[in-house]
Design an enzyme around this catalytic site. Structure first.
Site, PDB file in Angstrom:
ATOM      1  N   GLN A 178       0.829  -1.210   0.000  1.00 39.16           N
ATOM      2  CA  GLN A 178       0.000   0.000   0.000  1.00 39.16           C
ATOM      3  C   GLN A 178       0.859   1.255   0.000  1.00 39.16           C
ATOM      4  O   GLN A 178       0.333   2.351  -0.109  1.00 39.16           O
ATOM      5  CB  GLN A 178      -0.902   0.007   1.238  1.00 39.16           C
ATOM      6  CG  GLN A 178      -1.921  -1.105   1.284  1.00 39.16           C
ATOM      7  CD  GLN A 178      -2.644  -1.185   2.614  1.00 39.16           C
ATOM      8  OE1 GLN A 178      -2.653  -2.228   3.246  1.00 39.16           O
ATOM      9  NE2 GLN A 178      -3.254  -0.102   3.055  1.00 39.16           N
ATOM     10  N   PHE A 198      -6.001  -3.986   3.523  1.00 33.81           N
ATOM     11  CA  PHE A 198      -6.648  -3.701   4.813  1.00 33.81           C
ATOM     12  C   PHE A 198      -5.697  -3.102   5.844  1.00 33.81           C
ATOM     13  O   PHE A 198      -5.942  -3.190   7.044  1.00 33.81           O
ATOM     14  CB  PHE A 198      -7.300  -4.964   5.389  1.00 33.81           C
ATOM     15  CG  PHE A 198      -8.167  -5.704   4.427  1.00 33.81           C
ATOM     16  CD1 PHE A 198      -9.287  -5.110   3.878  1.00 33.81           C
ATOM     17  CD2 PHE A 198      -7.865  -7.003   4.051  1.00 33.81           C
ATOM     18  CE1 PHE A 198     -10.095  -5.782   2.974  1.00 33.81           C
ATOM     19  CE2 PHE A 198      -8.657  -7.689   3.143  1.00 33.81           C
ATOM     20  CZ  PHE A 198      -9.775  -7.071   2.604  1.00 33.81           C
ATOM     21  N   GLU A 230       0.719  -1.911   4.579  1.00 32.09           N
ATOM     22  CA  GLU A 230       1.226  -0.539   4.710  1.00 32.09           C
ATOM     23  C   GLU A 230       2.693  -0.549   5.121  1.00 32.09           C
ATOM     24  O   GLU A 230       3.487   0.244   4.635  1.00 32.09           O
ATOM     25  CB  GLU A 230       0.393   0.242   5.720  1.00 32.09           C
ATOM     26  CG  GLU A 230       0.723   1.719   5.765  1.00 32.09           C
ATOM     27  CD  GLU A 230      -0.267   2.531   6.580  1.00 32.09           C
ATOM     28  OE1 GLU A 230       0.073   3.675   6.926  1.00 32.09           O
ATOM     29  OE2 GLU A 230      -1.371   2.035   6.873  1.00 32.09           O
ATOM     30  N   ARG A 255      -5.256   7.477  17.239  1.00 30.20           N
ATOM     31  CA  ARG A 255      -6.569   7.506  16.577  1.00 30.20           C
ATOM     32  C   ARG A 255      -7.629   6.840  17.441  1.00 30.20           C
ATOM     33  O   ARG A 255      -8.804   7.231  17.401  1.00 30.20           O
ATOM     34  CB  ARG A 255      -6.504   6.856  15.193  1.00 30.20           C
ATOM     35  CG  ARG A 255      -7.770   7.068  14.363  1.00 30.20           C
ATOM     36  CD  ARG A 255      -7.604   6.578  12.943  1.00 30.20           C
ATOM     37  NE  ARG A 255      -6.969   7.544  12.079  1.00 30.20           N
ATOM     38  CZ  ARG A 255      -7.621   8.398  11.285  1.00 30.20           C
ATOM     39  NH1 ARG A 255      -8.947   8.440  11.294  1.00 30.20           N
ATOM     40  NH2 ARG A 255      -6.963   9.224  10.502  1.00 30.20           N
ATOM     41  N   ARG A 269      -7.560  -1.712   8.941  1.00 31.20           N
ATOM     42  CA  ARG A 269      -8.722  -0.917   8.559  1.00 31.20           C
ATOM     43  C   ARG A 269      -9.381  -0.212   9.761  1.00 31.20           C
ATOM     44  O   ARG A 269      -9.910  -0.853  10.655  1.00 31.20           O
ATOM     45  CB  ARG A 269      -9.733  -1.830   7.879  1.00 31.20           C
ATOM     46  CG  ARG A 269     -10.826  -1.121   7.105  1.00 31.20           C
ATOM     47  CD  ARG A 269     -11.675  -2.149   6.383  1.00 31.20           C
ATOM     48  NE  ARG A 269     -12.578  -1.542   5.406  1.00 31.20           N
ATOM     49  CZ  ARG A 269     -13.316  -2.226   4.549  1.00 31.20           C
ATOM     50  NH1 ARG A 269     -13.275  -3.552   4.559  1.00 31.20           N
ATOM     51  NH2 ARG A 269     -14.111  -1.613   3.691  1.00 31.20           N
ATOM     52  N   PHE A 313      -7.562   1.700  11.807  1.00 28.15           N
ATOM     53  CA  PHE A 313      -6.323   2.228  12.390  1.00 28.15           C
ATOM     54  C   PHE A 313      -6.513   2.714  13.828  1.00 28.15           C
ATOM     55  O   PHE A 313      -6.152   3.822  14.184  1.00 28.15           O
ATOM     56  CB  PHE A 313      -5.838   3.376  11.495  1.00 28.15           C
ATOM     57  CG  PHE A 313      -4.362   3.662  11.576  1.00 28.15           C
ATOM     58  CD1 PHE A 313      -3.448   2.867  10.919  1.00 28.15           C
ATOM     59  CD2 PHE A 313      -3.894   4.750  12.286  1.00 28.15           C
ATOM     60  CE1 PHE A 313      -2.090   3.146  10.979  1.00 28.15           C
ATOM     61  CE2 PHE A 313      -2.538   5.035  12.352  1.00 28.15           C
ATOM     62  CZ  PHE A 313      -1.634   4.236  11.696  1.00 28.15           C
ATOM     63  N   THR A 348      -3.449  11.538  10.488  1.00 24.50           N
ATOM     64  CA  THR A 348      -3.169  12.370  11.653  1.00 24.50           C
ATOM     65  C   THR A 348      -1.729  12.885  11.645  1.00 24.50           C
ATOM     66  O   THR A 348      -1.416  13.828  12.376  1.00 24.50           O
ATOM     67  CB  THR A 348      -3.438  11.600  12.958  1.00 24.50           C
ATOM     68  OG1 THR A 348      -2.740  10.361  12.932  1.00 24.50           O
ATOM     69  CG2 THR A 348      -4.927  11.321  13.112  1.00 24.50           C
ATOM     70  N   ALA A 350      -5.856   5.450   5.544  1.00 20.54           N
ATOM     71  CA  ALA A 350      -6.627   6.525   6.175  1.00 20.54           C
ATOM     72  C   ALA A 350      -7.842   6.918   5.336  1.00 20.54           C
ATOM     73  O   ALA A 350      -8.316   8.050   5.419  1.00 20.54           O
ATOM     74  CB  ALA A 350      -5.750   7.747   6.449  1.00 20.54           C
ATOM     75  N   GLU A 403     -12.625   2.979   5.265  1.00 25.75           N
ATOM     76  CA  GLU A 403     -12.627   2.504   6.641  1.00 25.75           C
ATOM     77  C   GLU A 403     -13.953   2.689   7.387  1.00 25.75           C
ATOM     78  O   GLU A 403     -14.336   1.801   8.174  1.00 25.75           O
ATOM     79  CB  GLU A 403     -11.514   3.210   7.427  1.00 25.75           C
ATOM     80  CG  GLU A 403     -10.129   2.819   6.968  1.00 25.75           C
ATOM     81  CD  GLU A 403      -9.058   3.721   7.559  1.00 25.75           C
ATOM     82  OE1 GLU A 403      -8.194   3.225   8.288  1.00 25.75           O
ATOM     83  OE2 GLU A 403      -9.105   4.945   7.282  1.00 25.75           O
TER      84      GLU A 403
END
Length: 766
Positions: free
Chosen positions: A198, A229, A233, A311, A343, A345, A449, A518, A719
Site C-alpha cells: 500500500q 486492509f 502498509e 486515533r 482498517r 487504524f 493524523t 486513512a 474505513e
C-alpha cells in the site's frame, strides 16, 4: 459526466476470470532466486548456537544470510528504526526472522529452512497486557493523556455513575494475496522492485536505505494487491529489503512470498485493547463526565502503534458530545508480533469502547439504548450545551453533523420500532432462542493524523490520438480506486472511460507518495488528477480558442468532443491539433488537504478535514444452550457525500460490515503461554464466510454532498463502514440481556463460548 455513475470495477472481468496479474504472477526472469526466512521458535531470549550447515548444503540452495552477512543497516521499521531484517541474536517474538535462504525454487527454500539447528537461551516472555503493565514495558514514558474539562469532578457529581471494562481482541488481515515481492537488479546498481504494498514510497525508502543508495536508484512498481486492509502498509518492507539485498549481492532477480502459515506468524495484526471506563450521567442517560483508560498491546516493535493508539483516542467518544472527558492511553510492548495498521487504524477500538458505555448506561437506567444514543449526539436538542459550541474532546468543531437525521431515517426505513416490539415479544415466549436488536452510529474522521502525509501527486498524458494515460500515487487493492480516479479524469476531459488507461503505481512517475490508507485514496489522488487534467484541458482550450478566434471560455468539452458552440470536433481531433500546435499535453498535478492543524502532544487542533457518518441496525438470534448465533438482518445507511461511484461504495460498505462483524464475533487470535500463535491458519482462525452474512442485508447511501471541497463533494468510504459491525456485538449483548437481569459484559470477539458464558452469568443473577 462519468462521476456518480455505478460503474463496475475496472478489473472486475480480470478478477472473476483469474486473469488479474499480481506479484506472484509476474513472469520471473531467468535465474530468479526464491527466498524464505528461518523463524525463531521462542518468544524471548537469545541465540546460543546456530548451525546452518545442512541448510547451506540442501538441494537448490544458492546462499544463506544471517544478520552479520547483511549490509550495515537493513531496518524494516516505518517509524522508530527498531526492526532489523534479521535477528542480531536477540529474539523478541516467536516467528521473528533469524536467517534468510535463497534457493532455485520456493519449495527448495522452504525445505532448506527446516534443516537449521538453533539452540536458544530462553527468557520468560511478556505476552499479555497485565504482564506488560507489571513489567513497565511500554513504548512511551508514561501514558498519553488528553482531556477536556474536569472529568473526575463531573463524574463524581453526576446523579448516576458506573464503571466497566471491555476486552477487545486483535484481528488477522487475511488478505487473499499474501505478502510478496520481486527485485530485479538493473544496470549501474539500480534496483526495480515489484511489491504487493500500500506504500510504494516506503518500500523505495527502506530498500534504498538498506542498499545505501539514493532513492532515485530504486524504482518500486505496484499494479494491484489482492487485498491489503492496512496489512500491506508496512509489513511488506521485510520482503522487499530481503529480495533487494539478495539481488544486489548475487546479481540475480530475487523473489519472496510468504506461505499463509508464515504470513500469520511473521506479520502484525490489529492491536488488541483493554478499555476501562468511568461514566457520570443523568436520569436520561446524558453524559456529564467520562474517563477512559485505553491499554493497547503493541507487540515487540513500535511499527505504527503510536498513531494507531492516537486515533483510538481521537475516536474514543464517537458521535457523542461529552462536556468533560479524560482519555488516557498506554502503548504496551510485548513479545508478540508487532501490531500494525488495520482498517480503521485504532478508530474501531476507540469507538467500540464508547458504544459499550452507551449500551451499559442504557441497561443501567433501563432505557432504550437508541434513545440514549440520540440524547448524547452532537447537536442534540436534549443536550444542555448549545450545539454551536459543542466540540470534540480534541477541540475540533463538528460543523456538519448528519447522524441526527440519518438515525431517524434508518429507524423509519428499517421499521426499527416495530421490530423492537417484535423482538421483546419473541423473547417473552421463547425459552431457548433469544433475539437481539441494536442500532449504532459511526462518526469517523478523515485525514492522516500525521499532517504531512495529506498530499498526493499525479501524472497525466494526452496522446495525439486522444487517448489518455494516467498515473497517480494511490494503490489498487480491490477497493476500486483506479476506477474512481479514471472517472474523474474522464469527466474533466468529457470523454468515455475507454479513453483512459491507468497504469501501475510507480515511484519513477509520481514521487514521494503517501500510503493508500486513512481512507484517503480517492480524496487525495482524485484531486491531484483533477489538477493535472484541468491544466492540460485549459492549455487545449486556449489553443483551440486562438485557432477559432473565440474566447477560451467558449470552449466546452463533453461527449468525447470539443465545441465552441458553432463548430464541433472530436476530442481526438482536438488533441491532434494541439500536438501540431506544439502545446504540451502532459502535466503533473498536486493536492494538499487544507484546514489541518494538529498538536498530538497536547491533543488539540483539527486533525480531520471532515467526518464520514453512518448508522446501522443489526438483528441476531442466539441459542442460549450452546452460545451459537446468527445475524438475521442488517440495515445500513451510510454517508458517502456525493458518491463518485455508488456501486463501488455499496460494495465497500457491505464488505466493511462483514469484516467488522467478523472482528467482533468469529475472528479470535490465540497465543499459548510460550508466545506461539495457535490460530495461524484457516483451519483455526475463522473469518466470515458467505453463509455468515445476514439473510436480509439492506444498504443505502445517504443523499447529501460533502460541505467541504473534496473531489466532486464525495466522502471517503474505505474505513468508516468497518465500524458498522459494532451493531452486531451490541445486538448480541441485547439478546443475552434478555436472559436475565445482569449486564452481559460481553467481550470481543463474542465467540459462541463467550456468548454462552455471558448467558450463564445473567441467568445466575435472576
Amino acid at each position: 459526466m462519468s462521476v456518480a455513475k455505478p460503474l463496475p470495477h475496472d478489473a472486475a472481468r480480470l478478477h472473476v476470470t483469474g486473469s488479474a496479474r499480481y506479484v506472484d504472477d509476474i513472469p520471473t526472469p531467468a535465474g530468479c532466486l526464491h527466498l524464505a526466512f528461518g523463524l525463531a521458535e521462542i518468544a524471548s531470549g537469545t541465540i546460543a548456537r546456530i548451525d546452518l550447515d545442512q541448510t547451506r548444503s540442501a538441494p537448490g540452495v544458492v546462499g544463506v544470510w544471517c544478520a552479520k552477512d547483511l549490509p550495515a543497516d537493513c531496518d524494516c521499521s516505518p517509524s522508530a528504526h527498531d526492526e532489523p531484517l534479521l535477528s542480531d541474536d536477540s529474539i523478541h517474538y516467536l516467528g521473528q526472522p533469524v536467517f534468510l535462504v535463497a534457493a532455485t525454487s520456493h519449495l527448495a527454500a522452504r525445505k532448506a529452512v527446516a534443516l537449521a539447528s538453533i539452540t536458544y537461551e530462553e527468557r520468560k516472555p511478556i505476552l499479555s497486557i497485565d504482564e506488560a503493565l507489571e513489567a513497565g514495558s511500554h513504548f512511551e514514558e508514561g501514558p498519553r493523556i488528553w482531556q477536556k474539562g474536569d472529568a473526575e469532578q463531573a463524574i463524581q457529581s453526576a446523579p448516576h455513575r458506573l464503571d466497566g471494562e471491555i476486552e477487545i481482541g486483535g484481528q488477522e488481515h487475511f488478505y487473499l494475496e499474501g505478502q510478496a515481492a520481486l527485485a530485479v537488479p538493473q544496470e549501474g546498481g539500480d534496483m526495480l522492485v515489484h511489491s504487493s504494498t500500500q506504500h510504494p514510497t516506503e518500500i523505495q525508502h527502506k530498500v534504498a536505505h538498506a542498499l545505501d543508495i539514493p532513492m532515485h536508484a530504486v524504482r518500486v512498481e505496484t499494479r494491484r494487491m489482492g487485498g491489503g486492509f492496512g496489512g500491506k502498509e508496512s509489513q511488506g518492507n521485510a520482503l522487499a529489503i530481503a529480495c533487494a539485498v539478495v539481488a544486489l549481492q548475487t546479481g540475480k532477480p530475487a523473489k519472496m512470498r510468504y506461505d499463509r502459515d508464515d504470513d500469520f506468524m511473521v506479520t502484525g495484526k490489529r492491536h488488541d485493547f483493554r478499555i476501562h471506563y468511568s461514566a457520570g450521567f443523568d436520569a436520561k442517560g446524558r453524559l456529564q463526565g467520562l474517563a477512559f483508560k485505553q491499554y493497547a498491546r503493541c507487540g515487540w516493535a513500535q511499527d505504527l502503534s503510536l498513531p494507531v493508539a492516537d486515533r483510538a483516542m481521537l475516536h474514543a467518544t464517537n458521535a457523542y458530545f461529552v462536556p468533560n472527558v479524560r482519555i488516557e492511553s498506554h502503548r504496551l510492548k510485548t513479545n508478540t508480533q508487532s501490531a500494525t495498521a488495520f482498517r480503521g487504524f485504532g478508530g474501531p477500538q476507540g469507538m467500540l469502547g464508547m458504544e459499550r458505555v452507551m449500551d451499559h448506561v442504557a441497561h443501567h437506567l433501563d432505557l432504550d439504548p437508541t434513545a440514549v444514543r440520540q440524547a448524547n449526539y452532537f447537536g442534540s436538542d436534549q443536550n444542555a450545551v448549545p450545539a454551536a459550541v459543542q466540540t470534540t474532546p480534541y477541540g475540533q468543531p463538528v460543523e456538519e453533523f448528519a447522524l441526527g437525521e440519518m438515525t431517524k431515517a434508518l429507524i423509519e426505513s428499517s421499521d426499527f420500532k416495530a421490530r423492537q416490539d417484535a423482538v421483546r415479544a419473541w423473547n417473552e415466549t421463547q425459552p431457548v432462542l433469544k433475539k437481539g436488536l441494536a442500532l449504532t452510529p459511526v462518526m469517523f474522521g478523515i485525514s492522516f493524523t500525521l499532517t504531512h502525509l495529506n498530499q498526493a501527486g499525479a501524472l497525466v498524458h494526452v496522446y495525439q490520438d486522444g487517448s489518455i494515460h494516467l498515473n497517480h500515487g494511490g494503490t489498487e487493492m480491490g477497493q476500486g480506486l483506479f476506477q474512481k480516479v479514471a472517472q474523474v479524469a474522464a469527466s474533466r476531459f468529457g470523454v468515455g472511460l475507454e479513453t483512459i488507461k491507468i497504469t501501475a503505481t510507480d515511484t519513477a512517475k509520481v514521487p514521494n507518495t503517501s500510503a493508500t490508507a486513512a481512507s484517503s485514496g480517492s480524496d487525495l489522488n482524485g484531486m491531484a488528477v483533477l489538477a493535472a487534467c484541468d491544466t492540460i484541458r485549459n492549455r487545449m482550450a486556449d489553443h483551440l480558442a486562438q485557432l477559432w478566434q473565440v474566447s477560451s471560455d467558449k470552449i466546452a468539452f463533453g461527449d468525447a468532443s470539443v465545441t465552441d458552440g458553432n463548430r464541433t470536433i472530436s476530442f481526438a481531433e482536438a488533441a491532434k491539433l494541439c500536438y501540431e500546435g506544439r502545446i504540451s499535453l502532459s502535466s503533473t498535478g498536486f493536492y494538499r488537504t487544507p484546514k489541518l492543524e494538529w498538536d498530538r502532544l497536547r491533543g488539540q487542533g483539527r486533525p480531520f478535514f471532515y467526518f464520514a457518518y453512518g448508522v446501522s441496525a443489526s438483528e441476531v438470534v442466539v441459542d442460549t444452550l450452546s452460545g451459537e448465533y446468527r445475524i438475521l438482518r442488517a440495515d445500513i445507511l451510510h454517508d458517502c457525500g456525493a458518491s463518485l461511484n455508488p456501486a463501488l461504495d455499496v460494495g465497500q460498505i457491505e464488505g466493511g460490515f462483514v469484516q467488522g462483524a467478523g472482528w467482533l464475533t468469529t475472528e479470535e487470535l490465540v497465543w499459548d503461554d510460550k508466545g506461539r500463535l495457535r490460530t495461524h491458519a484457516p483451519s483455526t482462525y475463522k473469518i466470515p464466510a458467505c453463509s455468515d452474512r445476514p439473510d436480509v442485508f439492506n444498504v443505502a447511501l445517504w443523499d447529501g454532498a460533502n460541505q467541504e471541497d473534496t473531489i466532486y463533494r464525495s466522502k471517503a468510504v474505505g474505513e468508516p463502514p468497518f465500524m458498522h459491525g459494532i451493531s452486531v456485538l451490541m445486538a448480541l449483548s441485547d439478546a443475552v440481556a434478555s436472559c436475565g437481569h445482569g449486564y452481559p459484559d460481553l467481550n470481543a470477539p463474542a465467540t459462541p463460548e463467550r456468548v454462552l458464558a455471558a448467558v450463564r452469568r445473567v441467568q445466575n443473577e435472576l
